[in-house]
Design a protein around this motif. Structure first.
Motif, PDB file in Angstrom:
ATOM      1  N   ALA A  40       0.962  -1.244   0.030  1.00  0.00           N
ATOM      2  CA  ALA A  40      -0.221  -0.006  -0.195  1.00  0.00           C
ATOM      3  C   ALA A  40       0.784   1.370  -0.103  1.00  0.00           C
ATOM      4  CB  ALA A  40      -0.922   0.231   1.070  1.00  0.00           C
ATOM      5  N   THR A  41       2.005   1.109   0.809  1.00  0.00           N
ATOM      6  CA  THR A  41       2.935   2.351   0.491  1.00  0.00           C
ATOM      7  C   THR A  41       3.454   2.606  -0.675  1.00  0.00           C
ATOM      8  OG1 THR A  41       3.270   1.960   2.661  1.00  0.00           O
ATOM      9  CG2 THR A  41       4.808   3.450   2.045  1.00  0.00           C
ATOM     10  N   ILE A  42       3.888   1.601  -1.348  1.00  0.00           N
ATOM     11  CA  ILE A  42       4.166   1.713  -2.890  1.00  0.00           C
ATOM     12  C   ILE A  42       3.479   2.017  -3.702  1.00  0.00           C
ATOM     13  CG2 ILE A  42       5.194   0.529  -4.564  1.00  0.00           C
ATOM     14  CD1 ILE A  42       6.831  -1.421  -2.472  1.00  0.00           C
ATOM     15  N   ILE A  43       2.005   1.517  -3.546  1.00  0.00           N
ATOM     16  CA  ILE A  43       1.002   2.262  -4.487  1.00  0.00           C
ATOM     17  C   ILE A  43       0.600   3.587  -4.233  1.00  0.00           C
ATOM     18  CG2 ILE A  43      -1.563   1.527  -4.930  1.00  0.00           C
ATOM     19  CD1 ILE A  43      -0.967  -1.203  -4.740  1.00  0.00           C
ATOM     20  N   GLU A  44       0.455   3.897  -2.857  1.00  0.00           N
ATOM     21  CA  GLU A  44       0.426   5.239  -2.530  1.00  0.00           C
ATOM     22  C   GLU A  44       1.221   6.367  -2.993  1.00  0.00           C
ATOM     23  OE1 GLU A  44      -0.568   7.910   1.442  1.00  0.00           O
ATOM     24  OE2 GLU A  44       0.548   6.113   1.580  1.00  0.00           O
ATOM     25  N   LYS A  45       2.270   6.100  -3.248  1.00  0.00           N
ATOM     26  CA  LYS A  45       3.332   7.021  -3.968  1.00  0.00           C
ATOM     27  C   LYS A  45       3.030   7.036  -5.479  1.00  0.00           C
ATOM     28  CE  LYS A  45       8.183   7.469  -5.075  1.00  0.00           C
ATOM     29  NZ  LYS A  45       9.632   6.750  -5.032  1.00  0.00           N
ATOM     30  N   ASP A  65      -9.207   4.039  -0.227  1.00  0.00           N
ATOM     31  CA  ASP A  65     -10.292   3.455  -0.556  1.00  0.00           C
ATOM     32  C   ASP A  65     -10.135   1.988  -0.973  1.00  0.00           C
ATOM     33  OD1 ASP A  65     -11.582   5.788  -0.140  1.00  0.00           O
ATOM     34  OD2 ASP A  65     -11.548   6.215  -2.299  1.00  0.00           O
ATOM     35  N   ASN A  66      -9.122   1.669  -1.750  1.00  0.00           N
ATOM     36  CA  ASN A  66      -9.113   0.316  -2.252  1.00  0.00           C
ATOM     37  C   ASN A  66      -8.267  -0.578  -1.428  1.00  0.00           C
ATOM     38  OD1 ASN A  66     -10.396   0.964  -4.569  1.00  0.00           O
ATOM     39  ND2 ASN A  66      -8.802   2.204  -5.270  1.00  0.00           N
ATOM     40  N   ILE A  67      -7.360  -0.205  -0.587  1.00  0.00           N
ATOM     41  CA  ILE A  67      -6.546  -1.237   0.550  1.00  0.00           C
ATOM     42  C   ILE A  67      -7.163  -0.931   1.884  1.00  0.00           C
ATOM     43  CG2 ILE A  67      -4.410  -1.810   1.294  1.00  0.00           C
ATOM     44  CD1 ILE A  67      -3.368  -1.077  -1.407  1.00  0.00           C
ATOM     45  N   TYR A  68      -6.867   0.134   2.646  1.00  0.00           N
ATOM     46  CA  TYR A  68      -7.137   0.443   3.920  1.00  0.00           C
ATOM     47  C   TYR A  68      -8.618   0.342   4.118  1.00  0.00           C
ATOM     48  CZ  TYR A  68      -2.134   1.692   4.005  1.00  0.00           C
ATOM     49  OH  TYR A  68      -0.817   1.849   4.288  1.00  0.00           O
ATOM     50  N   GLY A  69      -9.270   0.700   3.405  1.00  0.00           N
ATOM     51  CA  GLY A  69     -10.951   0.985   3.484  1.00  0.00           C
ATOM     52  C   GLY A  69     -11.536  -0.464   2.952  1.00  0.00           C
ATOM     53  N   ALA A  70     -10.972  -1.465   2.421  1.00  0.00           N
ATOM     54  CA  ALA A  70     -11.355  -2.369   1.578  1.00  0.00           C
ATOM     55  C   ALA A  70     -11.855  -3.619   2.830  1.00  0.00           C
ATOM     56  CB  ALA A  70     -10.481  -3.093   0.783  1.00  0.00           C
ATOM     57  N   TRP A  71     -12.909  -4.429   2.299  1.00  0.00           N
ATOM     58  CA  TRP A  71     -13.380  -5.247   3.447  1.00  0.00           C
ATOM     59  C   TRP A  71     -12.518  -6.636   3.781  1.00  0.00           C
ATOM     60  CZ3 TRP A  71     -13.472 -10.277   1.907  1.00  0.00           C
ATOM     61  CH2 TRP A  71     -13.397 -10.788   0.438  1.00  0.00           C
ATOM     62  N   TRP A  72     -11.692  -6.691   2.694  1.00  0.00           N
ATOM     63  CA  TRP A  72     -10.562  -7.915   3.036  1.00  0.00           C
ATOM     64  C   TRP A  72      -9.514  -7.515   3.941  1.00  0.00           C
ATOM     65  CZ3 TRP A  72      -5.657  -6.464   1.430  1.00  0.00           C
ATOM     66  CH2 TRP A  72      -5.366  -5.588   0.714  1.00  0.00           C
ATOM     67  N   LEU A 118     -11.239  -7.673   7.190  1.00  0.00           N
ATOM     68  CA  LEU A 118     -11.026  -9.063   7.624  1.00  0.00           C
ATOM     69  C   LEU A 118      -9.765  -9.472   8.058  1.00  0.00           C
ATOM     70  CD1 LEU A 118     -12.880 -11.592   7.893  1.00  0.00           C
ATOM     71  CD2 LEU A 118     -12.221 -12.080   5.370  1.00  0.00           C
ATOM     72  N   LEU A 119      -8.785  -9.221   7.493  1.00  0.00           N
ATOM     73  CA  LEU A 119      -7.549  -9.852   7.827  1.00  0.00           C
ATOM     74  C   LEU A 119      -7.144  -9.169   9.394  1.00  0.00           C
ATOM     75  CD1 LEU A 119      -4.939 -11.041   6.574  1.00  0.00           C
ATOM     76  CD2 LEU A 119      -4.062  -8.737   5.831  1.00  0.00           C
ATOM     77  N   TRP A 120      -7.409  -8.005   9.568  1.00  0.00           N
ATOM     78  CA  TRP A 120      -7.283  -7.463  11.104  1.00  0.00           C
ATOM     79  C   TRP A 120      -8.206  -8.229  12.034  1.00  0.00           C
ATOM     80  CZ3 TRP A 120      -3.370  -5.193  12.883  1.00  0.00           C
ATOM     81  CH2 TRP A 120      -2.547  -4.412  12.097  1.00  0.00           C
ATOM     82  N   ALA A 121      -9.200  -8.511  11.550  1.00  0.00           N
ATOM     83  CA  ALA A 121     -10.312  -9.311  12.487  1.00  0.00           C
ATOM     84  C   ALA A 121      -9.910 -10.497  12.765  1.00  0.00           C
ATOM     85  CB  ALA A 121     -11.784  -9.270  11.909  1.00  0.00           C
ATOM     86  N   THR A 178     -14.189   3.761  14.142  1.00  0.00           N
ATOM     87  CA  THR A 178     -13.919   5.031  13.395  1.00  0.00           C
ATOM     88  C   THR A 178     -14.174   4.692  11.953  1.00  0.00           C
ATOM     89  OG1 THR A 178     -12.421   5.774  15.110  1.00  0.00           O
ATOM     90  CG2 THR A 178     -12.245   6.763  12.895  1.00  0.00           C
ATOM     91  N   HIS A 179     -13.707   3.660  11.520  1.00  0.00           N
ATOM     92  CA  HIS A 179     -13.931   3.289   9.883  1.00  0.00           C
ATOM     93  C   HIS A 179     -15.336   3.181   9.473  1.00  0.00           C
ATOM     94  CE1 HIS A 179     -13.261   1.289   6.075  1.00  0.00           C
ATOM     95  NE2 HIS A 179     -14.016   0.488   6.477  1.00  0.00           N
ATOM     96  N   LEU A 180     -16.085   2.666  10.765  1.00  0.00           N
ATOM     97  CA  LEU A 180     -17.641   2.471  10.259  1.00  0.00           C
ATOM     98  C   LEU A 180     -18.347   3.760  10.484  1.00  0.00           C
ATOM     99  CD1 LEU A 180     -17.999  -1.050  11.973  1.00  0.00           C
ATOM    100  CD2 LEU A 180     -17.775  -0.649   9.571  1.00  0.00           C
TER     101      LEU A 180
END
Length: 160
Positions: free
Chosen positions: A49-54, A63-70, A73-76, A114-116
């Motif tokens: 995500a850091t590389i993509i952000e650049k 929107d597409n990584i940190y806010g994604a459902w998966w 789910l990974l953190w959960a 916070t996300h929700l």
């Protein structure tokens, strides 16, 4: 005769206890391996995500990584595996260690809330004037349940 039967019975109980201990230890090791794999996946995702952000920008990654459902789910899954490991290892007996690990779970729960429930927008602040509204991402004016006031603003430039 009775003494030998008693010795055989004790030997079988010890063997059963050893077997159940091995099964319990296997569960703990499996849980620990799952935690390691999940941590590595989280770290790899954050690195990517850091590389993509650049190249794509913060909004895209948000929107597409940190806010994604998966990603949530990974953190959960990581939180659930960690809780399972803490219970198996009986960390509740060591209060300081348990509080440290529970604090991570509280931080993750706060991030999920916070996300929700969060709202994103822009606030225009002027010196010594009170504002109670912001403009959301859609351009709609919204009100805060409180007031904001900018009392001071200083720019400090450091040499170098």
């Amino acid at each position: 005769m009775t003494k030998s039967v008693l010795l055989i019975f004790i030997a079988r109980i010890r063997k059963l206890n050893t077997m159940s201990w091995r099964k319990e230890e296997h569960k703990i090791l499996v849980t620990k391996k799952i935690i390691y794999v999940l941590y590595i996946l989280v770290i790899v995702c954050i690195g990517i995500a850091t590389i993509i952000e650049k190249y794509k920008g913060t909004a895209f990654v948000g929107d597409n990584i940190y806010g994604a459902w998966w990603f949530a789910l990974l953190w959960a899954m990581l939180a659930a595996a960690s809780m399972s490991y803490m219970m198996h290892r009986k960390l509740y007996r060591r209060v300081a260690v348990m509080l440290l690990h529970v604090s991570f779970l509280v931080i993750l729960a706060g991030a999920l809330i916070t996300h929700l429930t969060s709202a994103k927008g822009t606030v225009n602040l002027r010196m010594n004037s009170e504002t109670k509204e912001y403009v959301d991402e859609d351009g709609v004016k919204r009100e805060f349940p409180f007031a904001l006031r900018l009392k001071s603003f200083n720019i400090v430039n450091y040499p170098g």
